[in-house]
Design a protein around this motif. Structure first.
Motif, PDB file in Angstrom:
ATOM      1  N   GLN A  37       0.815  -1.374  -0.038  1.00  0.00           N
ATOM      2  CA  GLN A  37       0.110  -0.141  -0.104  1.00  0.00           C
ATOM      3  C   GLN A  37       0.923   1.376   0.170  1.00  0.00           C
ATOM      4  N   ALA A  40       2.603   1.524  -3.602  1.00  0.00           N
ATOM      5  CA  ALA A  40       1.483   1.993  -4.379  1.00  0.00           C
ATOM      6  C   ALA A  40       1.296   3.547  -4.187  1.00  0.00           C
ATOM      7  N   GLU A  41       1.119   3.930  -2.999  1.00  0.00           N
ATOM      8  CA  GLU A  41       0.780   5.241  -2.799  1.00  0.00           C
ATOM      9  C   GLU A  41       1.949   6.333  -3.057  1.00  0.00           C
ATOM     10  N   CYS A  45      -0.548   4.784  -7.632  1.00  0.00           N
ATOM     11  CA  CYS A  45      -1.276   3.753  -8.201  1.00  0.00           C
ATOM     12  C   CYS A  45      -2.064   2.814  -6.841  1.00  0.00           C
ATOM     13  N   GLN A  46      -2.758   2.250  -7.296  1.00  0.00           N
ATOM     14  CA  GLN A  46      -3.672   1.490  -6.429  1.00  0.00           C
ATOM     15  C   GLN A  46      -2.938   0.008  -5.965  1.00  0.00           C
ATOM     16  N   ARG A  47      -3.285  -0.247  -4.571  1.00  0.00           N
ATOM     17  CA  ARG A  47      -2.516  -1.442  -3.941  1.00  0.00           C
ATOM     18  C   ARG A  47      -2.695  -2.634  -5.146  1.00  0.00           C
ATOM     19  N   LEU A  48      -3.888  -2.739  -5.681  1.00  0.00           N
ATOM     20  CA  LEU A  48      -4.028  -3.905  -6.675  1.00  0.00           C
ATOM     21  C   LEU A  48      -3.083  -3.930  -7.850  1.00  0.00           C
ATOM     22  N   GLN A  50       0.014  -2.554  -7.754  1.00  0.00           N
ATOM     23  CA  GLN A  50       1.266  -3.015  -7.159  1.00  0.00           C
ATOM     24  C   GLN A  50       1.310  -4.320  -6.989  1.00  0.00           C
ATOM     25  N   TYR A  64       5.414   5.128 -13.346  1.00  0.00           N
ATOM     26  CA  TYR A  64       5.389   4.382 -11.880  1.00  0.00           C
ATOM     27  C   TYR A  64       6.940   3.921 -11.761  1.00  0.00           C
TER      28      TYR A  64
END
Length: 159
Positions: A37, A40-41, A45-48, A50, A64
């Motif tokens: 998490q 990703a932050e 991006c979202q955790r998904l 990542q 990214y």
């Protein structure tokens, strides 16, 4: 000193992800003491996403890669499977490396439909090429490896 973790650094999965990318991404995240998490932050991006990058099921964007490099992820290790040691070059060597880096970036830009690269692409390519070419200049990596082939075959260069 450098360590090669994957001797076939030009190989990739069918989706264009370098072999072992997800595992190395996970290692780098843990080395930095970050959760999925948190990274990703940092990367925006979202955790998904990542999770998908770490599972080699999705190809990350240049944006990214640049964001995580700013956070301390070693792009050379992540993309090439090579950790470069801290080394210093003479001013002549540094000038040769920088000249070649800008030449490679220009070649990447020319390969784009509009002949341009995004600022994120510029940053990511500069970091990756500089690390690689520094090791070549020091005689620690073979000069025959073509970093442009890796970039164009794995991630493209458009950001």
């Amino acid at each position: 000193m450098y360590t090669v973790h994957n001797m076939n650094i030009q190989t990739s999965t069918s989706s264009g992800i370098p072999d072992g990318f997800g595992q190395r991404l996970r290692e780098e995240r843990k080395r930095l003491g970050l959760s999925q998490q948190q990274l990703a932050e940092i990367a925006g991006c979202q955790r998904l996403a990542q999770l998908q990058y770490e599972n080699d099921s999705s190809v990350p964007t240049i944006r990214y890669l640049n964001a995580i490099a700013v956070a301390g992820v070693d792009l050379s290790y992540l993309v090439l499977g090579i950790r470069f040691g801290n080394t210093s070059l003479s001013s002549e060597q540094l000038q040769r490396v920088e000249d070649k880096v800008f030449e490679l970036i220009e070649e990447c830009a020319k390969s784009q439909p509009d002949g341009k690269l995004s600022p994120d692409s510029h940053k990511m390519l500069f970091k990756l090429f500089r690390g690689y070419l520094t090791q070549v200049e020091l005689g620690q990596l073979p000069a025959e490896f073509d970093p442009l082939a890796l970039i164009s075959n794995q991630f493209g260069v458009a950001g």
